[in-house]
Write an enzyme that holds these catalytic residues in place. Structure first.
Site, mmCIF file in Angstrom:
data_model
loop_
_atom_site.group_PDB
_atom_site.id
_atom_site.type_symbol
_atom_site.label_atom_id
_atom_site.label_comp_id
_atom_site.label_asym_id
_atom_site.label_seq_id
_atom_site.Cartn_x
_atom_site.Cartn_y
_atom_site.Cartn_z
ATOM 1 N N SER A 188 0.832 -1.198 0.000
ATOM 2 C CA SER A 188 0.000 0.000 0.000
ATOM 3 C C SER A 188 0.868 1.249 0.000
ATOM 4 O O SER A 188 2.080 1.177 0.199
ATOM 5 C CB SER A 188 -0.881 0.020 1.252
ATOM 6 O OG SER A 188 -0.068 0.272 2.385
ATOM 7 N N LYS A 189 0.216 2.380 -0.211
ATOM 8 C CA LYS A 189 0.929 3.640 -0.205
ATOM 9 C C LYS A 189 1.565 3.881 1.162
ATOM 10 O O LYS A 189 2.646 4.427 1.269
ATOM 11 C CB LYS A 189 -0.032 4.769 -0.546
ATOM 12 C CG LYS A 189 0.688 6.082 -0.786
ATOM 13 C CD LYS A 189 -0.253 7.163 -1.234
ATOM 14 C CE LYS A 189 -0.311 8.314 -0.255
ATOM 15 N NZ LYS A 189 0.965 8.748 0.271
ATOM 16 N N ARG A 190 0.866 3.411 2.198
ATOM 17 C CA ARG A 190 1.401 3.596 3.550
ATOM 18 C C ARG A 190 2.738 2.887 3.743
ATOM 19 O O ARG A 190 3.617 3.387 4.426
ATOM 20 C CB ARG A 190 0.391 3.134 4.593
ATOM 21 C CG ARG A 190 -0.152 4.293 5.424
ATOM 22 C CD ARG A 190 -1.212 3.866 6.406
ATOM 23 N NE ARG A 190 -2.351 3.269 5.716
ATOM 24 C CZ ARG A 190 -2.886 2.099 6.021
ATOM 25 N NH1 ARG A 190 -2.392 1.383 7.017
ATOM 26 N NH2 ARG A 190 -3.927 1.638 5.351
ATOM 27 N N ASP A 203 5.312 5.121 2.288
ATOM 28 C CA ASP A 203 5.609 6.264 3.165
ATOM 29 C C ASP A 203 6.451 5.823 4.353
ATOM 30 O O ASP A 203 7.402 6.472 4.754
ATOM 31 C CB ASP A 203 4.298 6.897 3.675
ATOM 32 C CG ASP A 203 3.494 7.512 2.531
ATOM 33 O OD1 ASP A 203 4.083 7.739 1.454
ATOM 34 O OD2 ASP A 203 2.284 7.740 2.713
#
Ligand code: GLU
Length: 505
Positions: free
Chosen positions: A262-264, A267
């Site tokens: 995921s994008k998380r 990050d």
């Protein structure tokens, strides 16, 4: 059927930035199309107006342009099967919804959201299907007159697919083999909504794949649950003979643990999950992209290709053309592919090394200019050729190479302690005088003269070279000394040496 020209499509919904998993899906479609002399279609699936995000379509097109993935037809590319944006195909879908209504494969339902909620409360695990549909408000439970009257009154309705219960539906998947599910677990999916006069994803997807003569549906694993429904829809339309073959690609998994990438994760662990930087128009949030992070598109393509497929040996570096030759949809794995961003960096490093010095120099030049330095392109080409093996990103070239462009202001303390000897000042003055006297400052000539001088004087080569390096670089690193001095040129070399002598005594 086997004589049909291969036609595949990448069909994103413009709901935001394109996830790197979507890029892989497009890449595999591209490789498959190219290796079969087929066509790759770019279709925009924008029938869900609630999820539409402005700019997403343009973002997706720009991403593929950067990556070098070319489409043969579709939105912004033209072609004979358009329009390729689903929101522009309303009339087509309406016609096909009518086909299903006319042949009794679909029906009209008037149940309001409130009525549906009430049913869900009343019946545990309620599903709109063969076991419940007659207790609902639809054209199967109501008379034709009633239905016509409601429509004439302007009541909103949906069209539902009438799924026959208790039938084993087979999805023959190139990667997963024969996937069987029983139709009783499916609900009567909504295919069309009168409120916005738009079909849902399922209907639009099937109608378009059929009309666009798609032969293979290659898409992410998350769509596998829809596949049995799609098979039933092809049959309901009478298109079973030309139904595309399916291939559901493995999930991309987070680098640590087993969940979906995921994008998380990006990050959290510091890597991009989008091809280009994305500015979310709703939240204003900016997400990093591979392009802006300094990845070369060739490297991104190469490492993505290997997430879920391999050539069957340990070859890792493959150009797009090689991938077209080697890729094999049948060799894709069923198991999820772990995303390895260290590996992504490694690929970038390898591609930097392979990249032509001049092209790299052109990428590096703007960074040099940003530091206020004006230097001829030829110098940068030479420097890059010497130094590219030491970096993974073009932007790292500055720190690695800056001593070529800026004289050291300070001298690294540790190196001075270790390398600057009693007689270093004297030796460096002698060497500066010697170099200054040279007419031919070429690398080979310098080396010849200096080595002879060291020998004649009985100096220690290591000591001389270490001190020489300190005067030019300011620390103990860098390439071969005469590589450095010949790039700097006589004047700058001598100037740096004399200054170092002055500062270090
Ligand atoms: N619009 C779907 C998506 O966003 C397409 C799925 C498919 O390829 O059938 O991925």
């Amino acid at each position: 059927m086997s004589e049909r020209k291969v036609r595949v499509r990448f069909a994103p919904s413009p709901t935001g930035a394109l996830h790197i998993g979507g890029v892989r899906t497009a890449l595999y479609n591209y490789l498959f199309a190219r290796q079969h002399g087929g066509d790759l279609i770019f279709r925009i699936e924008d029938t869900d107006s609630n999820r539409f995000v402005p700019g997403a379509e343009e973002y997706i097109i720009e991403s593929f342009k950067w990556l070098g993935i070319k489409f043969d037809e579709g939105v912004s590319f033209g072609g004979n099967y358009g329009p390729y944006r689903q929101s522009e195909r309303r009339d087509i879908y309406k016609k096909y919804v009518q086909v299903l209504l006319d042949n009794g494969k679909a029906y009209i339902a008037f149940d309001t959201p409130e009525e549906l909620d009430a049913k869900r409360k009343e019946i545990p695990n309620f599903q709109y299907d063969a076991s419940t549909r007659l207790s609902m408000r639809n054209s199967l439970s109501m008379s034709k007159e009633e239905v016509d009257a409601l429509i004439a009154e302007g009541k909103q309705y949906v069209v539902r697919f009438k799924i026959e219960p208790n039938e084993d539906v087979h999805v023959n998947d190139i990667i997963r083999g024969d996937v069987v599910i029983n139709s009783s677990i499916l609900d009567d999916k909504v295919l069309y909504k009168s409120a916005d006069e738009l079909p849902t994803y399922h209907l639009a997807n099937i109608v378009d794949d059929h009309l666009m003569e798609v032969t293979h549906v290659i898409r992410g694993e998350e769509w596998l649950p829809s596949a049995p429904l799609h098979v039933l829809l092809y049959r309901a339309f009478g298109w079973a003979d030309t139904m595309p073959e399916f291939a559901h690609l493995p999930l991309l998994l987070k680098p640590d643990g087993n969940g979906k990438l995921s994008k998380r994760d990006g990050d959290r662990l510091g890597f991009p999950v989008f091809p280009l930087e994305w500015h979310d128009p709703k939240t204003g949030e900016v997400s990093s992209g591979y392009r802006e992070s300094g990845y070369l598109p060739e490297a991104v393509i190469n490492f993505l290709a290997l997430l879920g497929w391999n050539p069957g040996n340990d070859q890792e570096i493959m150009s797009l053309d090689e991938l077209v030759k080697l890729f094999d949809l049948h060799r894709c794995s069923k198991a999820g592919a772990k995303f390895d961003y260290e590996k992504a960096r490694w690929f970038n490093h390898e591609y930097i090394i392979m990249k032509d010095d001049r092209e790299l120099a052109e990428l590096f030049m703007p960074i040099i200019k940003e530091h206020g330095i004006d230097v001829p392109m030829e110098t940068v080409v030479t420097v890059v050729g010497m130094m590219k093996g030491r970096v993974s990103f073009v932007k790292e070239l500055w720190d690695t190479c800056k001593f070529f462009f800026v004289a050291p202001e300070e001298y690294d303390e540790k190196t001075v302690k270790k390398r600057w000897k009693e007689d270093s000042a004297k030796c460096m003055t002698e060497l500066a005088d010697l170099l200054e006297s040279l007419d031919d400052f070429s690398l080979t000539h310098q080396e010849e003269v200096v080595m002879k001088w060291i020998e004649d004087k009985g100096y220690h080569t290591g000591n001389i070279m270490n001190a020489f390096r300190l005067t030019l670089v300011g620390e103990g690193k860098g390439p071969h000394m005469f590589d450095i001095s010949s790039v700097l040129g006589k004047e700058e070399t001598v100037r740096r040496m004399r200054r170092a002598v002055e500062v270090l005594k």
